[in-house]
Design a protein around this motif. Structure first.
Motif, PDB file in Angstrom:
ATOM      1  N   TRP A 165       0.784  -1.297  -0.028  1.00 57.01           N
ATOM      2  CA  TRP A 165      -0.262   0.053  -0.312  1.00 57.01           C
ATOM      3  C   TRP A 165       1.056   1.281  -0.020  1.00 57.01           C
ATOM      4  N   ALA A 166       0.361   2.281  -0.854  1.00 58.32           N
ATOM      5  CA  ALA A 166       1.182   3.408  -0.743  1.00 58.32           C
ATOM      6  C   ALA A 166      -0.043   4.456  -1.438  1.00 58.32           C
ATOM      7  N   ASN A 167       0.081   5.738  -1.303  1.00 63.97           N
ATOM      8  CA  ASN A 167      -0.643   6.711  -2.046  1.00 63.97           C
ATOM      9  C   ASN A 167      -0.435   6.780  -3.617  1.00 63.97           C
ATOM     10  N   ASP A 168       0.851   6.307  -3.983  1.00 66.65           N
ATOM     11  CA  ASP A 168       1.195   6.503  -5.198  1.00 66.65           C
ATOM     12  C   ASP A 168       1.547   5.017  -5.791  1.00 66.65           C
ATOM     13  N   GLU A 169       0.836   4.497  -6.834  1.00 61.30           N
ATOM     14  CA  GLU A 169       1.104   3.261  -7.365  1.00 61.30           C
ATOM     15  C   GLU A 169       2.413   2.764  -7.742  1.00 61.30           C
ATOM     16  N   CYS A 217      -0.381  -3.167  -5.686  1.00 66.49           N
ATOM     17  CA  CYS A 217       0.686  -2.191  -5.406  1.00 66.49           C
ATOM     18  C   CYS A 217      -0.388  -0.665  -5.353  1.00 66.49           C
ATOM     19  N   GLY A 218      -0.223   0.146  -4.479  1.00 69.41           N
ATOM     20  CA  GLY A 218      -0.801   1.489  -4.448  1.00 69.41           C
ATOM     21  C   GLY A 218      -2.191   1.415  -3.576  1.00 69.41           C
ATOM     22  N   PRO A 219      -2.821   2.473  -4.040  1.00 68.45           N
ATOM     23  CA  PRO A 219      -4.024   2.842  -2.729  1.00 68.45           C
ATOM     24  C   PRO A 219      -5.469   2.373  -3.483  1.00 68.45           C
ATOM     25  N   SER A 220      -5.333   1.633  -4.441  1.00 65.26           N
ATOM     26  CA  SER A 220      -6.765   1.106  -4.944  1.00 65.26           C
ATOM     27  C   SER A 220      -7.236  -0.169  -4.121  1.00 65.26           C
ATOM     28  N   PRO A 221      -8.544   0.218  -3.514  1.00 65.23           N
ATOM     29  CA  PRO A 221      -9.025  -1.025  -2.693  1.00 65.23           C
ATOM     30  C   PRO A 221      -9.264  -2.258  -3.626  1.00 65.23           C
ATOM     31  N   GLU A 222      -9.846  -2.156  -4.738  1.00 69.33           N
ATOM     32  CA  GLU A 222     -10.412  -3.272  -5.585  1.00 69.33           C
ATOM     33  C   GLU A 222      -9.175  -3.952  -6.099  1.00 69.33           C
ATOM     34  N   ALA A 223      -7.724  -3.303  -6.156  1.00 71.23           N
ATOM     35  CA  ALA A 223      -6.850  -4.298  -6.500  1.00 71.23           C
ATOM     36  C   ALA A 223      -6.394  -5.137  -5.176  1.00 71.23           C
ATOM     37  N   HIS A 224      -6.586  -4.629  -3.956  1.00 73.41           N
ATOM     38  CA  HIS A 224      -6.162  -5.483  -2.859  1.00 73.41           C
ATOM     39  C   HIS A 224      -7.241  -6.676  -2.820  1.00 73.41           C
ATOM     40  N   GLY A 250      -0.139   3.674   7.475  1.00 74.98           N
ATOM     41  CA  GLY A 250      -0.982   4.047   6.384  1.00 74.98           C
ATOM     42  C   GLY A 250      -1.423   2.570   5.719  1.00 74.98           C
ATOM     43  N   PHE A 251      -0.788   1.538   5.718  1.00 78.26           N
ATOM     44  CA  PHE A 251      -1.279   0.147   5.444  1.00 78.26           C
ATOM     45  C   PHE A 251      -2.265  -0.205   6.499  1.00 78.26           C
ATOM     46  N   PHE A 252      -2.025  -0.234   7.780  1.00 78.81           N
ATOM     47  CA  PHE A 252      -3.154  -0.433   8.677  1.00 78.81           C
ATOM     48  C   PHE A 252      -4.392   0.078   8.745  1.00 78.81           C
ATOM     49  N   GLU A 253      -4.201   1.795   8.658  1.00 82.86           N
ATOM     50  CA  GLU A 253      -5.634   2.522   8.295  1.00 82.86           C
ATOM     51  C   GLU A 253      -6.279   2.088   7.279  1.00 82.86           C
ATOM     52  N   PHE A 254      -5.573   2.062   5.961  1.00 81.09           N
ATOM     53  CA  PHE A 254      -6.342   1.360   4.995  1.00 81.09           C
ATOM     54  C   PHE A 254      -6.924   0.323   5.030  1.00 81.09           C
ATOM     55  N   TYR A 255      -6.160  -0.784   5.386  1.00 82.67           N
ATOM     56  CA  TYR A 255      -6.987  -2.137   5.817  1.00 82.67           C
ATOM     57  C   TYR A 255      -8.177  -2.066   6.750  1.00 82.67           C
ATOM     58  N   SER A 256      -7.997  -1.431   7.861  1.00 75.29           N
ATOM     59  CA  SER A 256      -8.931  -1.476   8.983  1.00 75.29           C
ATOM     60  C   SER A 256     -10.248  -0.648   8.275  1.00 75.29           C
ATOM     61  N   THR A 257     -10.096   0.217   7.486  1.00 76.51           N
ATOM     62  CA  THR A 257     -11.240   0.842   7.149  1.00 76.51           C
ATOM     63  C   THR A 257     -11.776   0.792   5.558  1.00 76.51           C
ATOM     64  N   ARG A 258     -10.725   0.129   4.736  1.00 77.38           N
ATOM     65  CA  ARG A 258     -11.369  -0.051   3.329  1.00 77.38           C
ATOM     66  C   ARG A 258     -11.313  -1.538   2.792  1.00 77.38           C
ATOM     67  N   ILE A 259     -10.738  -2.398   3.627  1.00 78.98           N
ATOM     68  CA  ILE A 259     -10.412  -3.618   3.218  1.00 78.98           C
ATOM     69  C   ILE A 259     -11.105  -4.957   4.180  1.00 78.98           C
ATOM     70  N   LEU A 260     -10.647  -4.745   5.242  1.00 74.55           N
ATOM     71  CA  LEU A 260     -11.132  -5.894   6.268  1.00 74.55           C
ATOM     72  C   LEU A 260     -12.887  -5.673   6.579  1.00 74.55           C
ATOM     73  N   PRO A 261     -13.104  -4.312   6.623  1.00 78.89           N
ATOM     74  CA  PRO A 261     -14.799  -4.490   6.752  1.00 78.89           C
ATOM     75  C   PRO A 261     -15.450  -5.140   5.495  1.00 78.89           C
ATOM     76  N   ARG A 262     -15.027  -4.879   4.096  1.00 84.73           N
ATOM     77  CA  ARG A 262     -15.637  -5.525   3.157  1.00 84.73           C
ATOM     78  C   ARG A 262     -15.487  -6.767   2.996  1.00 84.73           C
ATOM     79  N   LEU A 263     -14.228  -7.434   3.303  1.00 83.29           N
ATOM     80  CA  LEU A 263     -13.989  -8.808   3.461  1.00 83.29           C
ATOM     81  C   LEU A 263     -14.985  -9.545   4.580  1.00 83.29           C
ATOM     82  N   ARG A 264     -15.083  -8.851   5.813  1.00 83.27           N
ATOM     83  CA  ARG A 264     -16.013  -9.462   6.628  1.00 83.27           C
ATOM     84  C   ARG A 264     -17.460  -9.239   6.385  1.00 83.27           C
TER      85      ARG A 264
END
Length: 272
Positions: A165-169, A217-224, A250-264
């Motif tokens: 994860w990063a702001n710039d792919e 790589c980067g900030p796209s939730p869909e890629a992850h 940044g990674f943990f913030e991204f996953y806690s708000t954008r990735i893990l909730p959608r997976l759950r």
């Protein structure tokens, strides 16, 4: 039901940083932990390789999450009896939440005492009696199916996935190419090369595209999400995600708000 965990990279982060990431992972909502067991990093650029059993002791005091080694080779570098004692100690420290993940090893880690490095077939026979599950690093549905057919039905299948994860792919892709170009080395070299400098020599031939082919790589939730779902759809019961590089907060913030909730959310729908 798939469980989502964080992969602590012993090759890339020092022991204190791994303990810090343990706390961040639990706060972010990850449910389980993996930790790699290496004597060398793959490349000197990665830079670390702490003794996993000491780190597990520290991690046990920093988290309530279960921990699995991914993976320990119990056949050459460390005698199986010592591995058994270490695993039992970790189990008591983690209140029953430790699981010993095992593998047939790589020359990089296992040649260090000067023992002969056996061919893959012999190592697999040495390991066979210890197998109580299946660990892989790709969304290989055929391998999961083969494991189940060979008597593994009802036993855990776990997969590991590296992301950056990063702001710039573009910057994320450069980070992966700098730190983990060995991901793009094909064939059996990863099991046969004995030293980091040998991996570095081959890594010079690995392009950025090859190094990042399997790494979101980067900030796209869909890629992850797409990469993680591929492992879920392949039949893995547990998926562990490792963040490459220094952008840990940044990674943990991204996953806690954008990735893990959608997976759950998807998991809940499948269970209902």
């Amino acid at each position: 039901m798939t469980t989502f965990g964080y992969f602590l990279s012993s090759e890339e982060h020092d022991s204190k940083e791994l303990v810090r990431q343990t706390k961040l992972a639990e706060e972010a909502g990850f449910e389980v932990l993996w930790i790699s067991d290496h004597f060398h990093p793959w490349l000197d650029e990665q830079g670390e390789s702490s003794f996993v059993w000491s780190v597990i002791g520290a991690v046990s005091q920093a988290t309530s999450l279960p921990v699995t080694t991914a993976v320990t080779c119990p056949i050459i570098r460390v005698h199986p009896a010592i591995i058994a004692q270490a695993a039992a100690t970790a189990q008591t420290l983690l209140d029953g939440g430790f699981r010993l993940g095992v593998g047939a090893g790589e020359a990089l880690n296992e040649h260090i005492l000067g023992d002969q490095w056996p061919p893959a077939e012999q190592r697999q026979r040495m390991l066979e009696e210890a197998v109580d599950g299946y660990i892989h690093t790709a969304p290989a549905a055929d391998m999961v199916e083969a494991f189940h057919k060979a008597g593994g039905e009802g036993r855990p299948c776990a997969a590991g996935l590296k992301v950056c994860w990063a702001n710039d792919e573009a910057e994320a892709r450069k980070t992966v190419h700098r730190l983990w170009p060995n991901q793009g080395i094909p064939g059996e070299a990863a099991q046969l090369l004995p030293l980091p400098r040998h991996f570095e020599q081959l890594a010079q031939l690995v392009t950025e595209e090859a190094a990042t082919r399997s790494t979101p790589c980067g900030p796209s939730p869909e890629a992850h999400l797409s990469a993680i779902r591929a492992h879920v759809d392949a039949g893995f019961d547990e998926v562990y995600i490792a963040q490459i590089g220094t952008e840990q907060e940044g990674f943990f913030e991204f996953y806690s708000t954008r990735i893990l909730p959608r997976l759950r959310e998807r998991r809940s729908r499948e269970l209902s």
